[in-house]
Design a protein around this motif. Sequence first.
Motif, PDB file in Angstrom:
ATOM      1  N   GLN A 115      19.817  17.885 -50.242  1.00 49.28           N
ATOM      2  CA  GLN A 115      20.314  17.219 -51.459  1.00 49.28           C
ATOM      3  C   GLN A 115      20.406  15.705 -51.244  1.00 49.28           C
ATOM      4  O   GLN A 115      20.146  14.919 -52.148  1.00 49.28           O
ATOM      5  CB  GLN A 115      21.670  17.809 -51.860  1.00 49.28           C
ATOM      6  N   LYS A 116      20.773  15.325 -50.002  1.00 53.45           N
ATOM      7  CA  LYS A 116      20.828  13.895 -49.666  1.00 53.45           C
ATOM      8  C   LYS A 116      19.425  13.283 -49.735  1.00 53.45           C
ATOM      9  O   LYS A 116      19.240  12.183 -50.249  1.00 53.45           O
ATOM     10  CB  LYS A 116      21.392  13.718 -48.243  1.00 53.45           C
ATOM     11  N   VAL A 117      18.436  14.039 -49.225  1.00 57.25           N
ATOM     12  CA  VAL A 117      17.051  13.555 -49.256  1.00 57.25           C
ATOM     13  C   VAL A 117      16.597  13.398 -50.712  1.00 57.25           C
ATOM     14  O   VAL A 117      16.009  12.383 -51.089  1.00 57.25           O
ATOM     15  CB  VAL A 117      16.103  14.511 -48.481  1.00 57.25           C
ATOM     16  N   THR A 118      16.906  14.393 -51.531  1.00 58.05           N
ATOM     17  CA  THR A 118      16.523  14.329 -52.952  1.00 58.05           C
ATOM     18  C   THR A 118      17.112  13.086 -53.612  1.00 58.05           C
ATOM     19  O   THR A 118      16.412  12.346 -54.316  1.00 58.05           O
ATOM     20  CB  THR A 118      17.029  15.588 -53.701  1.00 58.05           C
ATOM     21  N   ALA A 119      18.410  12.847 -53.356  1.00 62.50           N
ATOM     22  CA  ALA A 119      19.073  11.695 -53.978  1.00 62.50           C
ATOM     23  C   ALA A 119      18.419  10.398 -53.508  1.00 62.50           C
ATOM     24  O   ALA A 119      18.225   9.460 -54.299  1.00 62.50           O
ATOM     25  CB  ALA A 119      20.565  11.706 -53.630  1.00 62.50           C
ATOM     26  N   SER A 120      18.041  10.360 -52.240  1.00 65.66           N
ATOM     27  CA  SER A 120      17.423   9.162 -51.691  1.00 65.66           C
ATOM     28  C   SER A 120      16.033   8.920 -52.306  1.00 65.66           C
ATOM     29  O   SER A 120      15.695   7.797 -52.688  1.00 65.66           O
ATOM     30  CB  SER A 120      17.332   9.311 -50.168  1.00 65.66           C
ATOM     31  N   ILE A 121      15.248   9.993 -52.431  1.00 67.64           N
ATOM     32  CA  ILE A 121      13.922   9.868 -53.062  1.00 67.64           C
ATOM     33  C   ILE A 121      14.080   9.378 -54.509  1.00 67.64           C
ATOM     34  O   ILE A 121      13.381   8.464 -54.948  1.00 67.64           O
ATOM     35  CB  ILE A 121      13.165  11.232 -53.044  1.00 67.64           C
ATOM     36  N   ASP A 122      15.037   9.969 -55.213  1.00 65.31           N
ATOM     37  CA  ASP A 122      15.265   9.567 -56.611  1.00 65.31           C
ATOM     38  C   ASP A 122      15.606   8.072 -56.702  1.00 65.31           C
ATOM     39  O   ASP A 122      15.141   7.373 -57.602  1.00 65.31           O
ATOM     40  CB  ASP A 122      16.411  10.386 -57.232  1.00 65.31           C
TER      41      ASP A 122
END
Length: 171
Positions: free
Chosen positions: A95-102
């Motif tokens: 979820q942290k990776v997703t937020a960072s990509i976003d």
Amino acid sequence: MFVEKVQSALNQQINMELQAHYTYLAAADYFEGMGLKGFSQWIFNHAEEEMAHAMKIYQFIHSRRGRVELFPVPAPEGGFGSPQEVMEGTLRQEQKVTASIDRIVKLARLEGDYATDSFLQWFVDEQVEEEELVDDLVQKLRLIGDFKPGLYLLDRELAGVGVLEETEAAG
Ligand code: OFO
């Protein structure tokens, strides 16, 4: 145009992917130590995917004639309490990776860097798949709770050995 701020965010993302790689390697070792080879192989494969993600960004920076900056990768925290804890931690990590990509997609759009925006769409889709996969495992582990035979069967499933195949082999 490849903007400095976007390049810097992508370099940070390489580090984040490498951190995930490291964390999943540690988790694979934890499962190996428990004799859960299916879980171990599953998360080891995932660790390899994270390395591939880091390399994808690395090469993209070069194709934009940018420069890669490598930062220290901290040692994984370890101290895993249970398979469920490991998978819940993995879900949080994803979820942290997703937020960072976003955030980088947003930044690239703001800066008019549409090539990076387009490149990152692969990661946006990949994260949907990753979160779903890990969440499926978390749900199953919650259902299983302390029921050891359930954990054993799930481990066989992850190793690609179905219950039917096992019964046939035994019979
Ligand atoms: Fe690359 O972060 Fe998971 O997938």
